[in-house]
Design an enzyme around this catalytic site. Structure first.
Site, PDB file in Angstrom:
ATOM      1  N   ASP A  44       0.858  -1.184   0.000  1.00 36.49           N
ATOM      2  CA  ASP A  44       0.000   0.000   0.000  1.00 36.49           C
ATOM      3  C   ASP A  44       0.891   1.230   0.000  1.00 36.49           C
ATOM      4  OD1 ASP A  44      -3.215   0.449   0.851  1.00 36.49           O
ATOM      5  OD2 ASP A  44      -1.914   2.175   1.194  1.00 36.49           O
ATOM      6  N   ASP A  66       3.898   2.456  -4.144  1.00 39.06           N
ATOM      7  CA  ASP A  66       3.077   3.269  -5.031  1.00 39.06           C
ATOM      8  C   ASP A  66       2.993   2.516  -6.359  1.00 39.06           C
ATOM      9  OD1 ASP A  66       1.901   5.098  -6.723  1.00 39.06           O
ATOM     10  OD2 ASP A  66       3.364   6.695  -6.376  1.00 39.06           O
ATOM     11  N   VAL A  67       1.809   2.014  -6.706  1.00 41.10           N
ATOM     12  CA  VAL A  67       1.691   1.193  -7.912  1.00 41.10           C
ATOM     13  C   VAL A  67       1.951   1.986  -9.184  1.00 41.10           C
ATOM     14  CG1 VAL A  67       0.134  -0.474  -6.844  1.00 41.10           C
ATOM     15  CG2 VAL A  67      -0.829   1.505  -8.052  1.00 41.10           C
ATOM     16  N   TYR A 174     -12.511   9.153 -13.746  1.00 43.48           N
ATOM     17  CA  TYR A 174     -12.569   7.910 -12.973  1.00 43.48           C
ATOM     18  C   TYR A 174     -13.188   6.792 -13.809  1.00 43.48           C
ATOM     19  CZ  TYR A 174     -13.391   4.635  -9.177  1.00 43.48           C
ATOM     20  OH  TYR A 174     -13.382   3.514  -8.374  1.00 43.48           O
ATOM     21  N   LYS A 178     -11.222   3.302 -15.067  1.00 43.16           N
ATOM     22  CA  LYS A 178     -11.668   1.951 -14.733  1.00 43.16           C
ATOM     23  C   LYS A 178     -12.104   1.174 -15.980  1.00 43.16           C
ATOM     24  CE  LYS A 178     -11.057   1.721 -10.267  1.00 43.16           C
ATOM     25  NZ  LYS A 178     -10.196   0.692  -9.632  1.00 43.16           N
ATOM     26  N   THR A 209     -15.840   1.647   2.302  1.00 44.86           N
ATOM     27  CA  THR A 209     -14.379   1.696   2.396  1.00 44.86           C
ATOM     28  C   THR A 209     -13.992   3.083   2.890  1.00 44.86           C
ATOM     29  OG1 THR A 209     -14.131   2.533   0.148  1.00 44.86           O
ATOM     30  CG2 THR A 209     -14.149   0.125   0.422  1.00 44.86           C
TER      31      THR A 209
END
Length: 266
Positions: A44, A66-67, A174, A178, A209
């Site tokens: 994460d 950090d992806v 967003y 996705k 979440t």
């Protein structure tokens, strides 16, 4: 499937979960450990949060990651293989939303006017969402495939979004990010199944979440529909993700499971 029946679904498996510091990622990591995984690597961007979750697990190892950083993703996955010899399961739950735009949409709802976002959306906001959600997914998929292809086995589950299908008004970056995640995952799935690697997607609707907790009240109220189930829990979405990662889903390749409580079908 009962809790007893799935107790050992991941017995002896080596797993990695991104976005494991909270929400769906944390729920997935906990469940993997409960179902017998011999090692769970929790990654994460929030190192403090992921360390706290890892401490709950008998074999949890936290990684600050950090992806969006391709080299860091490669190094993290290589470390897993170096330490444990293989990577059997990867669940990619890391992602971001845009709190500022959510507030713009909420304000418009309260004032009874349509939101005005696209013409005001700056490059930095667009790139932030794309960099983490879409680029990050590519980095994680690529690294996982590199680890799994030599052994011709593995399961990858990506957390997408139901926003791909209903394309919420005022949330173009967003939804686009996705949608790219879904298409990318399905394209990779068709390629790597020949190497024994399964890739599938969960597309949640509103879910409790940390991200949802930051959603303005006006938007949360808009999601409250008595005709459908309320917000999902992170654990409910984790159950779906781990079904896809399990042998019970052996015939699911490139699937996108819409988990939105009946708000719409696709």
């Amino acid at each position: 499937m009962s809790g007893d029946a799935r107790q050992g679904r991941f017995e002896g498996k080596v797993a990695m979960v991104t976005g494991a510091g909270s929400g769906m990622g944390a729920a997935v990591a906990r469940q993997l450990a409960a179902e017998g995984a011999r090692a769970v690597v929790l990654a994460d961007v929030n190192g403090e949060a992921v360390t706290a979750v890892a401490k709950e697990l008998p074999d949890g190892r936290p990684v600050s990651l950090d992806v969006a950083d391709a080299e860091a993703v490669d190094a993290a996955v290589e470390d897993v293989v170096r330490e444990h010899g293989r990577l059997d399961v990867l669940v990619h739950a890391a992602g971001v939303d845009d709190p500022e735009v959510k507030q713009v949409i909420a304000d418009a709802l309260v004032e009874g006017r349509p939101p005005e976002v696209t013409d005001r959306l700056d490059d930095a906001s667009w790139r932030r969402v794309m960099r983490v959600n879409l680029d990050g997914t590519f980095h994680v998929l690529r690294a996982a495939v590199r680890a799994m292809r030599p052994v011709k086995a593995g399961a990858i589950v990506v957390i997408g979004s139901s926003s791909v299908f209903d394309a919420p008004v005022g949330y173009p970056h967003y939804a686009a990010s996705k949608a790219g995640v879904h298409a990318l995952s399905q394209a990779v799935a068709k390629e790597v199944i020949a190497s024994g690697i399964r890739v599938n997607v969960v597309a949640p609707g509103p879910t409790e979440t940390g991200m949802a907790a930051r959603t303005p009240a006006a938007l949360r109220t808009g999601f409250a529909d008595p005709r459908v189930r309320p917000y999902a829990t992170s654990e409910e979405i984790a159950d779906i993700a781990l079904f896809l990662a399990s042998d019970a889903a052996a015939n699911l390749v490139g699937a996108v499971l819409l988990a939105n409580g009946g708000r719409f079908t696709a």
